[in-house]
Design a protein around this motif. Structure first.
Motif, PDB file in Angstrom:
ATOM      1  N   ASP A   1       0.815  -1.215   0.000  1.00  0.00           N
ATOM      2  CA  ASP A   1       0.000   0.000   0.000  1.00  0.00           C
ATOM      3  C   ASP A   1       0.857   1.278   0.000  1.00  0.00           C
ATOM      4  OD1 ASP A   1       0.897   0.149   2.616  1.00  0.00           O
ATOM      5  OD2 ASP A   1      -1.075  -0.085   3.522  1.00  0.00           O
ATOM      6  N   ASP A   2       2.191   1.083  -0.072  1.00  0.00           N
ATOM      7  CA  ASP A   2       3.128   2.201  -0.167  1.00  0.00           C
ATOM      8  C   ASP A   2       2.986   3.164   1.017  1.00  0.00           C
ATOM      9  OD1 ASP A   2       5.218   3.502  -1.538  1.00  0.00           O
ATOM     10  OD2 ASP A   2       3.818   4.916  -2.468  1.00  0.00           O
ATOM     11  N   LYS A   3       2.802   2.588   2.242  1.00  0.00           N
ATOM     12  CA  LYS A   3       2.628   3.408   3.440  1.00  0.00           C
ATOM     13  C   LYS A   3       3.437   2.861   4.609  1.00  0.00           C
ATOM     14  CE  LYS A   3      -2.118   4.816   2.470  1.00  0.00           C
ATOM     15  NZ  LYS A   3      -3.507   4.742   2.931  1.00  0.00           N
ATOM     16  N   MET A   4       3.704   3.761   5.556  1.00  0.00           N
ATOM     17  CA  MET A   4       4.310   3.352   6.820  1.00  0.00           C
ATOM     18  C   MET A   4       3.205   2.846   7.743  1.00  0.00           C
ATOM     19  SD  MET A   4       7.583   3.645   6.791  1.00  0.00           S
ATOM     20  CE  MET A   4       7.953   3.459   8.530  1.00  0.00           C
ATOM     21  N   HIS A   5       3.524   1.816   8.526  1.00  0.00           N
ATOM     22  CA  HIS A   5       2.596   1.256   9.496  1.00  0.00           C
ATOM     23  C   HIS A   5       3.335   1.063  10.806  1.00  0.00           C
ATOM     24  CE1 HIS A   5      -0.630   0.251   6.620  1.00  0.00           C
ATOM     25  NE2 HIS A   5       0.363   0.107   5.763  1.00  0.00           N
ATOM     26  N   ARG A   6       2.608   0.692  11.847  1.00  0.00           N
ATOM     27  CA  ARG A   6       3.219   0.416  13.149  1.00  0.00           C
ATOM     28  C   ARG A   6       2.743  -0.939  13.641  1.00  0.00           C
ATOM     29  NH1 ARG A   6       1.849   5.109  17.059  1.00  0.00           N
ATOM     30  NH2 ARG A   6      -0.217   4.536  16.385  1.00  0.00           N
ATOM     31  N   TYR A   7       3.708  -1.755  14.087  1.00  0.00           N
ATOM     32  CA  TYR A   7       3.389  -3.046  14.696  1.00  0.00           C
ATOM     33  C   TYR A   7       3.555  -2.899  16.205  1.00  0.00           C
ATOM     34  CZ  TYR A   7       3.786  -7.838  16.272  1.00  0.00           C
ATOM     35  OH  TYR A   7       3.600  -9.018  16.957  1.00  0.00           O
ATOM     36  N   PHE A   8       2.503  -3.214  16.962  1.00  0.00           N
ATOM     37  CA  PHE A   8       2.538  -3.146  18.416  1.00  0.00           C
ATOM     38  C   PHE A   8       2.829  -4.548  18.948  1.00  0.00           C
ATOM     39  CE2 PHE A   8       0.156   0.466  17.075  1.00  0.00           C
ATOM     40  CZ  PHE A   8       0.432   1.459  17.998  1.00  0.00           C
ATOM     41  N   VAL A   9       3.997  -4.728  19.567  1.00  0.00           N
ATOM     42  CA  VAL A   9       4.379  -6.025  20.125  1.00  0.00           C
ATOM     43  C   VAL A   9       3.425  -6.352  21.267  1.00  0.00           C
ATOM     44  CG1 VAL A   9       6.223  -7.304  21.266  1.00  0.00           C
ATOM     45  CG2 VAL A   9       6.772  -5.693  19.437  1.00  0.00           C
ATOM     46  N   ASP A  10       2.829  -7.543  21.234  1.00  0.00           N
ATOM     47  CA  ASP A  10       1.815  -7.903  22.231  1.00  0.00           C
ATOM     48  C   ASP A  10       2.363  -7.817  23.650  1.00  0.00           C
ATOM     49  OD1 ASP A  10      -0.216  -8.329  20.387  1.00  0.00           O
ATOM     50  OD2 ASP A  10       0.313 -10.428  20.128  1.00  0.00           O
ATOM     51  N   PHE A  11       3.476  -8.510  23.913  1.00  0.00           N
ATOM     52  CA  PHE A  11       4.017  -8.531  25.272  1.00  0.00           C
ATOM     53  C   PHE A  11       5.538  -8.510  25.248  1.00  0.00           C
ATOM     54  CE2 PHE A  11      -0.126 -10.490  25.774  1.00  0.00           C
ATOM     55  CZ  PHE A  11      -0.616  -9.809  26.873  1.00  0.00           C
ATOM     56  N   LEU A  12       6.096  -7.835  26.229  1.00  0.00           N
ATOM     57  CA  LEU A  12       7.523  -7.835  26.503  1.00  0.00           C
ATOM     58  C   LEU A  12       7.663  -8.248  27.963  1.00  0.00           C
ATOM     59  CD1 LEU A  12      10.351  -7.081  25.421  1.00  0.00           C
ATOM     60  CD2 LEU A  12       9.971  -4.810  26.361  1.00  0.00           C
ATOM     61  N   VAL A  13       8.453  -9.293  28.217  1.00  0.00           N
ATOM     62  CA  VAL A  13       8.567  -9.843  29.571  1.00  0.00           C
ATOM     63  C   VAL A  13      10.042 -10.017  29.935  1.00  0.00           C
ATOM     64  CG1 VAL A  13       7.948 -11.770  31.076  1.00  0.00           C
ATOM     65  CG2 VAL A  13       6.392 -11.104  29.239  1.00  0.00           C
ATOM     66  N   LYS A  14      10.417  -9.553  31.129  1.00  0.00           N
ATOM     67  CA  LYS A  14      11.751  -9.768  31.681  1.00  0.00           C
ATOM     68  C   LYS A  14      11.605 -10.730  32.851  1.00  0.00           C
ATOM     69  CE  LYS A  14      15.738  -7.328  33.554  1.00  0.00           C
ATOM     70  NZ  LYS A  14      16.286  -6.023  33.925  1.00  0.00           N
ATOM     71  N   MET A  15      12.372 -11.822  32.787  1.00  0.00           N
ATOM     72  CA  MET A  15      12.243 -12.865  33.815  1.00  0.00           C
ATOM     73  C   MET A  15      13.567 -13.159  34.501  1.00  0.00           C
ATOM     74  SD  MET A  15       9.656 -15.531  31.971  1.00  0.00           S
ATOM     75  CE  MET A  15       9.304 -16.355  33.513  1.00  0.00           C
ATOM     76  N   LYS A  16      13.478 -13.655  35.728  1.00  0.00           N
ATOM     77  CA  LYS A  16      14.648 -14.126  36.444  1.00  0.00           C
ATOM     78  C   LYS A  16      15.083 -15.463  35.850  1.00  0.00           C
ATOM     79  CE  LYS A  16      13.116 -12.483  40.952  1.00  0.00           C
ATOM     80  NZ  LYS A  16      12.703 -12.935  42.286  1.00  0.00           N
ATOM     81  N   THR A  17      16.394 -15.669  35.796  1.00  0.00           N
ATOM     82  CA  THR A  17      16.909 -16.974  35.388  1.00  0.00           C
ATOM     83  C   THR A  17      17.208 -17.796  36.627  1.00  0.00           C
ATOM     84  OG1 THR A  17      19.158 -16.121  35.302  1.00  0.00           O
ATOM     85  CG2 THR A  17      17.889 -16.037  33.253  1.00  0.00           C
ATOM     86  N   LYS A  18      17.526 -19.067  36.436  1.00  0.00           N
ATOM     87  CA  LYS A  18      17.822 -19.933  37.576  1.00  0.00           C
ATOM     88  C   LYS A  18      19.031 -19.452  38.378  1.00  0.00           C
ATOM     89  CE  LYS A  18      15.816 -24.112  35.735  1.00  0.00           C
ATOM     90  NZ  LYS A  18      16.045 -25.503  35.347  1.00  0.00           N
ATOM     91  N   ASP A  19      19.990 -18.807  37.671  1.00  0.00           N
ATOM     92  CA  ASP A  19      21.190 -18.327  38.364  1.00  0.00           C
ATOM     93  C   ASP A  19      21.086 -16.843  38.725  1.00  0.00           C
ATOM     94  OD1 ASP A  19      21.200 -18.219  35.583  1.00  0.00           O
ATOM     95  OD2 ASP A  19      23.353 -18.102  35.442  1.00  0.00           O
TER      96      ASP A  19
END
Length: 80
Positions: free
Chosen positions: A61-79
């Protein structure tokens, strides 16, 4: 099939939400379940819903669009 109406969602642990915890919107039962998991799981340090936006160009369509990332998650690791 009609899409479900977006509705506000209130976290139990607003300090874990990276963004405005008074402006969280859920659009499906799957999103609601995932938000509950992020909010209540100890291994999740921080999370956000639709807070990361990726601009992209669509040649069709020769246009700029925006993609909204559903979720961003930061988690603890085992260490830690």
């Amino acid at each position: 099939m009609a899409r479900p109406k977006p509705r506000k969602w209130v976290p139990r642990n607003p300090h874990k939400y990276a963004g405005d915890p008074k402006n969280i919107v859920t659009r499906s039962s799957w999103e609601t379940a995932f938000m509950n998991m992020c909010d209540t799981t100890d291994q999740v340090i921080m999370w956000n819903s639709e807070g990361l936006v990726i601009p992209y160009y669509n040649k069709l369509d020769d246009k700029m669009h925006r993609y909204f990332v559903d979720f961003l998650v930061k988690m603890k690791t085992k260490d830690g």
